[in-house]
Design a protein around this motif. Sequence first.
Motif, PDB file in Angstrom:
ATOM      1  N   SER A  28     -23.336 -23.386 -33.754  1.00 18.42           N
ATOM      2  CA  SER A  28     -22.319 -22.345 -33.802  1.00 18.42           C
ATOM      3  C   SER A  28     -22.871 -21.028 -33.272  1.00 18.42           C
ATOM      4  N   LYS A  35     -24.091 -21.214 -27.021  1.00 12.13           N
ATOM      5  CA  LYS A  35     -24.225 -22.382 -27.892  1.00 12.13           C
ATOM      6  C   LYS A  35     -23.961 -23.702 -27.174  1.00 12.13           C
ATOM      7  N   THR A  36     -23.015 -23.721 -26.242  1.00 15.92           N
ATOM      8  CA  THR A  36     -22.707 -24.964 -25.531  1.00 15.92           C
ATOM      9  C   THR A  36     -23.884 -25.392 -24.664  1.00 15.92           C
ATOM     10  N   ALA A  39     -26.613 -26.626 -26.946  1.00 15.66           N
ATOM     11  CA  ALA A  39     -26.311 -27.962 -27.470  1.00 15.66           C
ATOM     12  C   ALA A  39     -26.564 -29.035 -26.417  1.00 15.66           C
ATOM     13  N   ASN A  40     -26.220 -28.741 -25.170  1.00 20.63           N
ATOM     14  CA  ASN A  40     -26.464 -29.701 -24.090  1.00 20.63           C
ATOM     15  C   ASN A  40     -27.956 -29.932 -23.872  1.00 20.63           C
ATOM     16  N   ARG A  55     -22.468 -36.367 -27.858  1.00  9.02           N
ATOM     17  CA  ARG A  55     -22.233 -34.927 -27.682  1.00  9.02           C
ATOM     18  C   ARG A  55     -20.729 -34.656 -27.664  1.00  9.02           C
ATOM     19  N   THR A  56     -20.276 -33.763 -28.547  1.00  9.63           N
ATOM     20  CA  THR A  56     -18.854 -33.417 -28.565  1.00  9.63           C
ATOM     21  C   THR A  56     -18.682 -31.981 -29.040  1.00  9.63           C
ATOM     22  N   SER A  57     -17.419 -31.566 -29.216  1.00 10.05           N
ATOM     23  CA  SER A  57     -17.140 -30.169 -29.529  1.00 10.05           C
ATOM     24  C   SER A  57     -15.857 -30.057 -30.333  1.00 10.05           C
ATOM     25  N   ASP A  59     -13.787 -28.024 -29.611  1.00 14.93           N
ATOM     26  CA  ASP A  59     -12.775 -27.707 -28.596  1.00 14.93           C
ATOM     27  C   ASP A  59     -12.012 -28.939 -28.123  1.00 14.93           C
ATOM     28  N   ILE A 133     -22.546 -31.222 -32.138  1.00 11.14           N
ATOM     29  CA  ILE A 133     -21.187 -30.691 -32.079  1.00 11.14           C
ATOM     30  C   ILE A 133     -21.258 -29.174 -32.003  1.00 11.14           C
ATOM     31  N   ASP A 134     -20.637 -28.598 -30.980  1.00  9.74           N
ATOM     32  CA  ASP A 134     -20.659 -27.143 -30.873  1.00  9.74           C
ATOM     33  C   ASP A 134     -19.282 -26.556 -31.151  1.00  9.74           C
ATOM     34  N   GLY A 135     -19.268 -25.271 -31.496  1.00  7.00           N
ATOM     35  CA  GLY A 135     -18.012 -24.584 -31.746  1.00  7.00           C
ATOM     36  C   GLY A 135     -18.246 -23.220 -32.344  1.00  7.00           C
TER      37      GLY A 135
END
Length: 218
Positions: A28, A35-36, A39-40, A55-57, A59, A133-135
């Motif tokens: 986060s 952050k994205t 995360a990658n 890997r997901t989000s 979004d 997971i990002d967000g």
Amino acid sequence: MLRSELISDIAYRIICLKRLHPIRVGVSGITSSGKTTFANELMEELRSRKMDVIRTSIDNFHNPRVIRYRQGKESAIGYYEDAHDYNSFKHKLLIPLGPEGNLQYQTNSFDLTKDVYVNPELKIENIDTIFIIDGTFLFKKDLCDLFDFKIFVETDFELARKRGAKREELAFGSFEKAEEMFLKRYHVASKLYLAQHSPHLIADVVINNNELDNPFFV
């Protein structure tokens, strides 16, 4: 600290976690904190260590346009409260992967381009998988306990605004309009998130990402 060293350190901490279900890693930070990208990069590092990573989000769990913009397209409160479908996010992804879950999950519930809900076939995962997971608002109080490892990417608002406006320049028609949207909508919402939920205090690690090549643990 070299970026590669920091990411390697976090990957090691995640691998050392012992769970009887998939590890749910949340990344986060304020909008355009980086952050994205982080995360990658963490995903790639874990995969290089032969770990199974999904890997997901958040979004992928938006609300329809009629809900997202019901308080106005430039409304910060609207972005903060209405952008995402938290119920689907919890019950279709986070909870099934947790201690009492059945390991049957979805990584998305909404097609943002077509503005329609989707209901993909459920996937079944094994307990050794790591989900990254990002967000922006991942560590709100009713979500934070559904992650096994929480990373908060900290970036000064001015830096994040400039980066974000450059990224969204085409989407909004100009750098100036994109920057205005960050000032009025995205970063006002981010400040509400910080004030109400203190995500930096409940994270397992906090990373200062002002200098992209030299982030450091806070």
